[in-house]
Scaffold this motif. Structure first.
Motif, PDB file in Angstrom:
ATOM      1  N   ARG A  63      42.828  25.397  43.123  1.00  0.00           N
ATOM      2  CA  ARG A  63      43.913  24.509  42.659  1.00  0.00           C
ATOM      3  C   ARG A  63      44.798  25.218  41.636  1.00  0.00           C
ATOM      4  O   ARG A  63      45.963  24.901  41.519  1.00  0.00           O
ATOM      5  CB  ARG A  63      43.344  23.248  42.016  1.00  0.00           C
ATOM      6  N   HIS A  66      47.059  27.638  43.595  1.00  0.00           N
ATOM      7  CA  HIS A  66      47.972  26.765  44.346  1.00  0.00           C
ATOM      8  C   HIS A  66      49.086  26.248  43.431  1.00  0.00           C
ATOM      9  O   HIS A  66      50.267  26.301  43.783  1.00  0.00           O
ATOM     10  CB  HIS A  66      47.204  25.603  44.962  1.00  0.00           C
ATOM     11  N   HIS A  95      50.907  18.918  38.686  1.00  0.00           N
ATOM     12  CA  HIS A  95      50.840  17.929  39.761  1.00  0.00           C
ATOM     13  C   HIS A  95      49.440  17.686  40.312  1.00  0.00           C
ATOM     14  O   HIS A  95      49.143  16.618  40.821  1.00  0.00           O
ATOM     15  CB  HIS A  95      51.824  18.277  40.893  1.00  0.00           C
ATOM     16  N   ASP A  96      48.542  18.673  40.191  1.00  0.00           N
ATOM     17  CA  ASP A  96      47.194  18.509  40.740  1.00  0.00           C
ATOM     18  C   ASP A  96      46.112  18.369  39.670  1.00  0.00           C
ATOM     19  O   ASP A  96      44.929  18.450  39.984  1.00  0.00           O
ATOM     20  CB  ASP A  96      46.855  19.694  41.658  1.00  0.00           C
ATOM     21  N   ASP A 189      55.317  21.767  46.891  1.00  0.00           N
ATOM     22  CA  ASP A 189      53.869  21.584  47.052  1.00  0.00           C
ATOM     23  C   ASP A 189      53.496  21.708  48.535  1.00  0.00           C
ATOM     24  O   ASP A 189      52.590  22.454  48.903  1.00  0.00           O
ATOM     25  CB  ASP A 189      53.502  20.184  46.509  1.00  0.00           C
TER      26      ASP A 189
END
Ligand code: MG
Length: 382
Positions: A63, A66, A95-96, A189
């Motif tokens: 993550r 990413h 965002h994650d 994304d």
């Protein structure tokens, strides 16, 4: 390049929940990004699954990598369209943050565990982390980010939840749009994960080049690379194809978005918010290609039996952890136990469940596996 009038300009910001003096030598969105980078939830992204669990190999995306790729793609889009790069970077990196261990499997499990207590959704959890759960600053809980960063983090939200979200929930009720930076981060994304999942899938041999050629987007670039470099093979060939795919999608997105922006001619971020449709988007043809690619990945990678095995294992681990903590919170570490007790005093068993859910959601993959061992394996040291 200076910012376009429809970009998220600092002077039009809706501000922070707790007012603070402006930072010295930094902009407000730079400060948001810096706070996100220094948060503990951000560091934990390093050991959270994107598709492949961390212990499956050091070369796969996590993550964390990413999120960095999303920020890179997002910034390129922002710069070209005259949008605010600092804001898109902040949104992309955050965002994650709310993702559970073990990717989407984890989110489904926690949602099920929380079905009588308000459910669980990773998107809302990202916001909960930056608004409440990070404990770093003397004057407030959370990171006290600007409205625009928080708005971008909350990509989607049910009407039911939106009613409880305050300012950032409003757009889901009155059907307005987020900033262009928020819109662009959302698509960056998708560009990032679709392309790196192909790369990781090929690396793991869960996908083959022949199979990938069923996808138009891939085949087009595969043929172009084959023609230009007939002898190129292995990882360089794969990377050459994927970098061209990312580029083709980013270029299409920028061209189509520039066209829509020109047509709508917004002169202020409020015009963007009130516009009937999203102004950032792919051309119809590229959107269709992307839907095909997603379908392909769902059928061939996300449902690959080896991915599925890990998904099942992950579900068992998280259900077992949640149940054990919920049944007897006294097995939790002292600090967490205190938070669970305080929340339970206020909101009963749903309060207990919510704090335990926060705790489990915050775990990295490897910590969850270790905790499972400690709780369920009698020969493991506690
Ligand atoms: Mg993502």
């Amino acid at each position: 390049m200076s910012l376009a009038p429809y970009a998220a300009l600092e002077e039009h910001s809706r501000g922070r929940r707790y007012s603070e003096a402006s930072p010295t030598y930094r902009g407000e969105y730079q400060r948001d990004r810096d706070r996100i980078v220094h948060s503990s939830a951000f560091r934990r992204l390093e050991y959270k699954t994107q598709v492949f669990v961390n212990h499956e190999g050091d070369m796969f995306r996590t993550r964390l990598t990413h999120s960095i790729e999303v920020a890179q793609i997002g910034r390129a889009i922002a710069r070209r369209l005259g949008l605010n790069e600092d804001l898109i970077e902040a949104i992309s990196l955050a965002h994650d943050l709310g993702h559970t261990p073990f990717g989407h499997a984890g989110q489904d499990v926690l949602n099920e565990c929380m079905k009588d207590h308000g459910g669980f959704e990773h998107n809302l959890q990202s916001l909960r982390i930056v608004d409440h759960l990070e404990q770093r600053y003397a004057e407030f809980m959370g990171l006290n980010l600007t409205f625009e960063t928080r708005e971008g983090i909350l990509k989607h939200c049910s009407v039911k939840n939106a009613k409880e979200m305050g300012d950032v929930g409003e757009r889901f009720l009155n059907k307005t749009q987020p900033s262009l930076e928020g819109q662009a981060a959302n698509i960056a994304d998708a560009i990032a994960y679709n392309n790196h999942d192909i790369d990781d899938g090929l690396r793991a041999n869960f996908l083959s080049l022949e199979q990938m050629c069923e996808v138009d987007l891939f085949r087009e670039q595969y043929e172009a690379v084959k023609k230009k470099y007939p002898d190129l093979g292995g990882r360089r060939q794969v990377h050459e194809i994927i970098r061209r795919m990312i580029n083709a999608q980013a270029v299409d997105l920028i061209d189509e978005s520039a066209r829509r922006i020109k047509q709508a001619a917004p002169s202020h971020i409020d015009d963007v918010r009130e516009h009937a449709d999203l102004l950032i988007g792919f051309s119809e043809e590229m959107a269709e290609h992307n839907r095909d690619l997603k379908r392909f990945l769902r059928a061939n990678l996300y449902r690959h039996y080896r991915v599925h095995r890990m998904t099942n294992k992950a579900k068992r681990i998280l259900v077992a952890l949640f149940d054990a903590y919920f049944e007897d919170p006294r097995i939790l570490p002292h600090h967490t136990q205190e938070m669970v007790r305080a929340e339970e005093e206020e909101n009963g068993l749903s309060g207990r469940a919510r704090r335990i859910c926060d705790y489990v959601a915050g775990m990295t993959d490897r910590y969850a596996i270790l905790e499972y061992e400690r709780i369920y394996n009698p020969t493991t040291l506690t």
